[in-house]
Design a protein around this motif. Structure first.
Motif: not given
Length: 402
Positions: A212, A215, A356, A358, A366, A368, A372
């Motif tokens: 994470l 990312y 954006h 995460m 998880k 993304y 997210a």
């Protein structure tokens, strides 16, 4: 016999939700409830980075206390807390004193500078609606100065953010979205501005796993954010920071410090023992040595017995602390066993600006990108629902992913 008086100091996440739960659990015949706050509004602390970057309107983050707390059930006092006298069961306010039978302290945080020279004097901080609005206006002013040819100094468009925790990373993510808009507005080459994040630790976002973190870092770097990790800020000047062992000086028109917080200074000044700026509370959230004082949120360290380390002071934890605090005060009034605080981790999602984001939810799943970001908005809207029901969600909620 007079009914017990419960005084709640601070209308942050912990204070508001404790007040809300006390209203639900105790009748007017059982207790008198007083909420003290220096403003007549509550604000979403976790939205302040957006206010500071200018990606949401300041009023969006504010909620009038009287809109969600029934003033017929709770006495709302708009005043500033100056000192607590726990041995006298009294609180000194700017405009008078107030006594209590049970006290809930949720006075929030202040900037912790760890003794870095110049940081307290020169760095801006994301601490309140007003201070965040100031940062927003300051940033736009720097673009206006550059546009007007004030020396054509590139440092006017250099933004240094100290700290790579939640606030720092979410703030640079918002800057990465806002700065291209300001470049277009002021007809400035979009390659001129620099966003530099400086962090003493070797990585960003402690608490997230490597996948994470990588990312998040990649997402921000692709939008122009520069990182200086494993690099300490040695000094903060009016228009520059000195970083690293080689004492590199980075000139900047905007310096924002997000590298640490500590309990409101009132806590230490009132005689409560501090550990790294906060009170190590008992497992039932009471201050050591005081059976009638509960300390919550950013003012408290609550130990995780499994790890032997304190839980990080997040909004999620503050809201859960409020549930336990209200239940324990009810138990003290009615007679009954007190509960220990055990954190129920429902996951953590970090916004990275725009679409954006995460993070993880529930069992560690998880998320993304857009999914997210949608979950982040759901988390924010859930708090609004708990606080003020569907009406508040419709009024203040986030329904778009960006």
């Amino acid at each position: 016999m007079s009914k017990p008086k419960i005084v709640v100091l601070g209308a942050g996440y912990a204070g508001m939700m404790t007040t809300k739960r006390l209203m639900q659990q105790l009748s007017t015949e059982e207790a008198e409830i007083v909420l003290v706050n220096k403003h007549n509004y509550h604000y979403q602390t976790t939205w302040l980075h957006e206010v500071a970057a200018g990606t949401i309107d300041p009023n969006r983050s504010r909620i009038m206390i009287s809109d969600v707390i029934n003033s017929n059930r709770v006495s709302i006092v708009e005043d500033t807390v100056e000192k607590i006298f726990p041995d006298q069961k009294k609180v000194q306010l700017k405009n008078g004193d107030i006594d209590y039978d049970y006290l809930v302290v949720g006075l929030g945080f202040e900037k912790a500078t760890f003794g870095i020279p110049g940081m307290a004097e020169h760095a801006l901080s994301i601490q309140s609606v007003d201070k965040s609005r100031y940062i927003r206006n300051h940033i736009e002013h720097q673009f206006a100065r550059y546009h007007d040819g004030e020396g054509d100094k590139d440092e006017l468009l250099t933004f240094v953010v100290g700290g790579s925790g939640f606030t720092g990373i979410e703030f640079v993510g918002e800057l990465a979205e806002k700065i291209p808009q300001l470049c277009k507005k002021y007809d400035i080459d979009p390659n001129k501005p620099r966003i530099i994040n400086v962090e003493a630790a070797p990585t960003i976002l402690p608490g997230f796993d490597e996948e994470l973190i990588n990312y998040g870092k990649k997402s921000l770097e692709e939008r122009g954010v520069e990182f200086k990790l494993g690099t300490m800020i040695k000094e903060c000047k009016e228009n520059a920071v000195v970083v690293g062992e080689d004492h590199e000086e980075i000139k900047a028109g905007t310096i924002v410090w997000t590298g640490g917080v500590q309990a409101n200074a009132v806590i230490g000044e009132s005689g409560f023992e501090l550990t790294k700026g906060k009170v190590n509370v008992n497992s039932d959230l009471r201050a050591p040595g005081y059976e009638d004082v509960f300390i919550l949120g950013d003012c408290a360290w609550v130990m995780n017995k499994e790890t032997g380390r304190p839980y990080p002071p997040t909004a999620q934890i503050a809201i859960q602390e409020a549930d336990i605090c209200a239940a324990n005060i009810s138990a003290l009034i009615r007679g009954g066993a007190l509960k220990e605080f055990v954190f129920d981790n429902k996951g953590t999602v970090a916004s990275l600006g725009g679409r954006h984001a995460m993070g993880t939810i529930f069992d560690g799943k998880k998320l993304y990108g857009l999914s997210a970001k949608v979950m982040k908005n759901v988390i924010d809207d859930r708090y609004l629902f708990l606080l003020g029901g569907p009406g508040l969600v419709l009024k203040k909620g986030k329904f778009k992913p960006f």
